[in-house]
Every structure is written in structure tokens, then in C-alpha cells.
Design an enzyme around this catalytic site. Sequence first.
Site, PDB file in Angstrom:
ATOM      1  N   ALA A 113      34.469  42.038  31.985  1.00  0.00           N
ATOM      2  CA  ALA A 113      34.941  42.103  30.622  1.00  0.00           C
ATOM      3  C   ALA A 113      36.483  41.630  30.494  1.00  0.00           C
ATOM      4  O   ALA A 113      37.250  41.799  31.460  1.00  0.00           O
ATOM      5  CB  ALA A 113      34.855  43.357  29.901  1.00  0.00           C
ATOM      6  N   LYS A 117      36.826  34.993  32.961  1.00  0.00           N
ATOM      7  CA  LYS A 117      36.417  34.297  34.059  1.00  0.00           C
ATOM      8  C   LYS A 117      34.669  34.251  34.283  1.00  0.00           C
ATOM      9  O   LYS A 117      34.239  33.211  34.590  1.00  0.00           O
ATOM     10  CB  LYS A 117      36.789  35.284  35.386  1.00  0.00           C
ATOM     11  CG  LYS A 117      38.235  35.259  35.715  1.00  0.00           C
ATOM     12  CD  LYS A 117      39.081  36.268  34.770  1.00  0.00           C
ATOM     13  CE  LYS A 117      40.479  36.130  35.521  1.00  0.00           C
ATOM     14  NZ  LYS A 117      41.405  36.856  34.496  1.00  0.00           N
ATOM     15  N   ASP A 141      38.201  40.383  39.570  1.00  0.00           N
ATOM     16  CA  ASP A 141      39.672  40.459  39.162  1.00  0.00           C
ATOM     17  C   ASP A 141      39.867  41.798  38.820  1.00  0.00           C
ATOM     18  O   ASP A 141      39.601  42.393  37.795  1.00  0.00           O
ATOM     19  CB  ASP A 141      39.534  39.470  37.705  1.00  0.00           C
ATOM     20  CG  ASP A 141      40.791  39.483  37.231  1.00  0.00           C
ATOM     21  OD1 ASP A 141      41.747  39.021  37.658  1.00  0.00           O
ATOM     22  OD2 ASP A 141      40.969  39.627  35.802  1.00  0.00           O
ATOM     23  N   CYS A 168      46.850  40.505  38.114  1.00  0.00           N
ATOM     24  CA  CYS A 168      47.979  40.221  37.520  1.00  0.00           C
ATOM     25  C   CYS A 168      49.376  40.722  37.674  1.00  0.00           C
ATOM     26  O   CYS A 168      49.857  41.331  36.673  1.00  0.00           O
ATOM     27  CB  CYS A 168      47.545  39.872  36.066  1.00  0.00           C
ATOM     28  SG  CYS A 168      46.928  41.429  35.142  1.00  0.00           S
TER      29      CYS A 168
END
Length: 463
Positions: free
Chosen positions: A113, A117, A180, A233
Site C-alpha cells: 500500500a 510500486k 519496500d 526511504c
Amino acid sequence: MNLPIAFEEKMKSLLGEEEYNAYLQCFDEPRHYGLRVNTRKISVEDFLKIAPWPLTPVPWISNGFYYDGSVYQPAKHPYYYAGLYYLQEPSAMTPADRLPVEPGDKVLDVCAAPGGKATELGAKLKGEGVLVANDISNSRARGLLKNLELFGIGNMLVISEEPGKLMEFFPEYFDKILIDAPCSGEGMFRKEKKMVKAWEEHGPAFFSRLQQSIITQAASMLRPGGMLLYSTCTFDPLENERTIEYLLSQHPEFEICEMDGYEGFEKGRPELTEQKIDGMEKTVRIFPHKMYGEGHYLALLKKGNVAPGERKEKTGNKKGGKKIPEDLEAFLKELNIELDPARFDLREERVYYMPEDLPALKGVRFLRSGLLLGELKKKRFEPSQALAMYLKKENYKKTLDFSVDDDRVVKYLKGETLDVEDLVTPKEKGWFLVCVDGYPLGFGKLASQTLKNKYLPGWRWQS
């Protein structure tokens, strides 16, 4: 901007005094807005011919572009509702771009979510293979589902489970996995100042434990010879290089792979790992003062090699033998695509078209399994919004194609009934696929030259 002292000291150590000052200066620069073209629906070349705003290429992403977010609002344009692009921060485009997904692959996006991606991974599959998009948050997974359906991805499973539970159902199943990972978000400080407060509440040590758990769980779901891309990130070595070091300590069959480079990419830092891991320089660090994007980290890994004849195709819950209801069969005759009847799954009133070669998945918490074709209501079939977005104009025999500047486009997206007597004859009736400049938006039902709106209420244009 007031940054935590502990963060400042860490960044000075990571970058050096001079480069740290350059990093601080980038906080005064405007943020960068990005748009990624949905290549499942339109080529980059064709999109550039119709793009309503000036676009500048993101140099390391073939279908990525910058736009001026202080002037333009691409989310308030019919092309957005047609699923022709996704709005995404430029650095965040990199993980899905660098995972080498091929049509036919079995792909897992572990923490998917809201879908930035996953939509790109699904587009890369070109309708073949399967995309499993998972997010532990059920509410966030709903947004993920909408974005995948908007993008026209049909060969998907949208799941809301802890990654550990997925291990039971998908042992060594996937060809490609993207993680991610949830992280401390240091790379987003420049873009979202609220991330600083979140960092102070849950720093790198908290997320590192979570990342180690997720990456080792994912490793068990990757087939030998498969590839895994890990990204965050954030800048902290504990969440980046040392997470990869931890994976290699637990699964020595993995090796770090090269990625396509870009002049602004920084190499990963072997010296920041406890064992000074060789090959860690193949991982990538993205700093916002080095390129036009926010902070990111990426590592691409391969799980050993598959021996000749070793790989076995998974087979599982193939459906078949169910008689197709007459109303559904009549509707399917309007489609100019081939659908395998063995892949239909009828569950109560709903009809799904399932991906191939799935394992048995009883007990998994789904939001969507396969492409929702529509619903059987009192022996009447109503096609779904998801099917409309999955189709191309040429896939359906009856269409209403409006120009983007026709005010009926926005009226349709708002859920209004349309007068279309200039486009149809009095005798025409039934389900019509509504398009803008040749790209589907949804269905409507025609009678007496009036189109009854069937656009999904939850997706409607908000004034």
C-alpha cells in the site's frame, strides 16, 4: 528546519561536514513532483502526444516524468481516472523499476500500500503470471486495491496479512519479490516535516528489528534463482546495509547484484557493516542533494541458482467444470478477448477471473482474488468497474468515446446520466464502455439514447 541533534550528528558522520552542509541546503529547495506512465495502457510516446502539461523526463526512470505541482493538478484530470499514470515521488519510482520483472513471473510486493510500486510491477507483467500485493493494514490495502484496479491489473491477489503468515502458503513460490520496508523515513524529512516527529517516537532501532523479520520471511518465499529487491526511504545503516548483512548471515545462498546506475546514485557502504561485507557497494543510496528526488536505499539480491530441471511449476486451485450462466455467457460474446473458462470462479453473485497456477489459499485474508468481472443479479449480469479498467477500447464491441474536452466526461465521472443521442441510434441499447480519447473509464447502460451511469460511486469525481 529543526532536525534532531542525534540525526544531525549521524548525517555529519555519514556525509562529512562539507557535504552535510549541501544536504541541509536542499531543505530550502522546492519538492519534486513525479508522474509515472502506465505502460499497460499507453506507451510513453503516445502519452507524451496527449499530455496536458509540460513534462520533464526523470533521467533514471524510462516512464517517469517531473511536473510542476505548484501549477498543475494531474489528479484532477480525466486521464488520471482512465489510469494512464500514477503520481509518485521520483526516487520512489526506482525500486519497482530496478526489479527485473518479466511477463509470466510470480511476483510479491510484501508491503504494497498504497500501490506506487505494485502498479508498476503489475504493468510489467503485461497480464501474464500473477502479482500478489500484500499490506498488513486492511484500510491501506483498500486504497491499494483501488489503484491496482484503476491501472487495469487483473492477474492479482490483494491480501492483508502479516508476511509471516504468507510463508505457509507460498514456500519458494515467487520469481521476484519487492520489499519496500517500513522504515524511520529519514529520506522524507525534506518532503514531509511530520516524519521528524515520527522518527523521534520510533527510530532506526525499532524499524531494524521489523525489517530483519520481513526480509528473512520473504527469503523463504523466493524460489532458487529468484530475485529480491529491498528498499527503504531512510539513510540509517542499521536499516540499510546492516539489514542486508543480516539477510546474508541467515541466508548465505543470497548474493548482491548490480543495478542499472545513474550519475546521481551513491554506492552502498561496506564499511558501515559489521563484517565489512564485500559487494555491498553494489547497493544504491539516493541523497536529495545529489539528484532531483528524496532519500532512498536499494539492494537487489539473487537467491542462488536453480539447477537444470529443478524448478517445478506450482499448480493448485484451478477452477473448472462450473456451468457459465446464460446472462454471463451473452455478455462475454461482446468481448473481443479470449478468456479461459477453467479460470472462472463463481462465488455467490460475483464472478472472478483467476490467475493461473495458484497454490491452495484457504485461510488467507483477501480483499480481491483475481479480476472481478461483475455480478449476477436476478439472472442479470452487471459488469464491474474493474473489468472496464482492465479492457482496452478494442476489447469491447459497444463503446462511447468522448473527447477529453467534452463536458460529458466530467459529468460521467460525477455519476450523472448522459444524453448521447448524437452518438447512438434510437435502436441501440445495453451495456456500453465509456471512454475518453479511446481509454476506458467505466460502463453505462443505454436505453432511448440516454446513458444510465454505472461509474463506481466510491471512485467519483469530487468537485
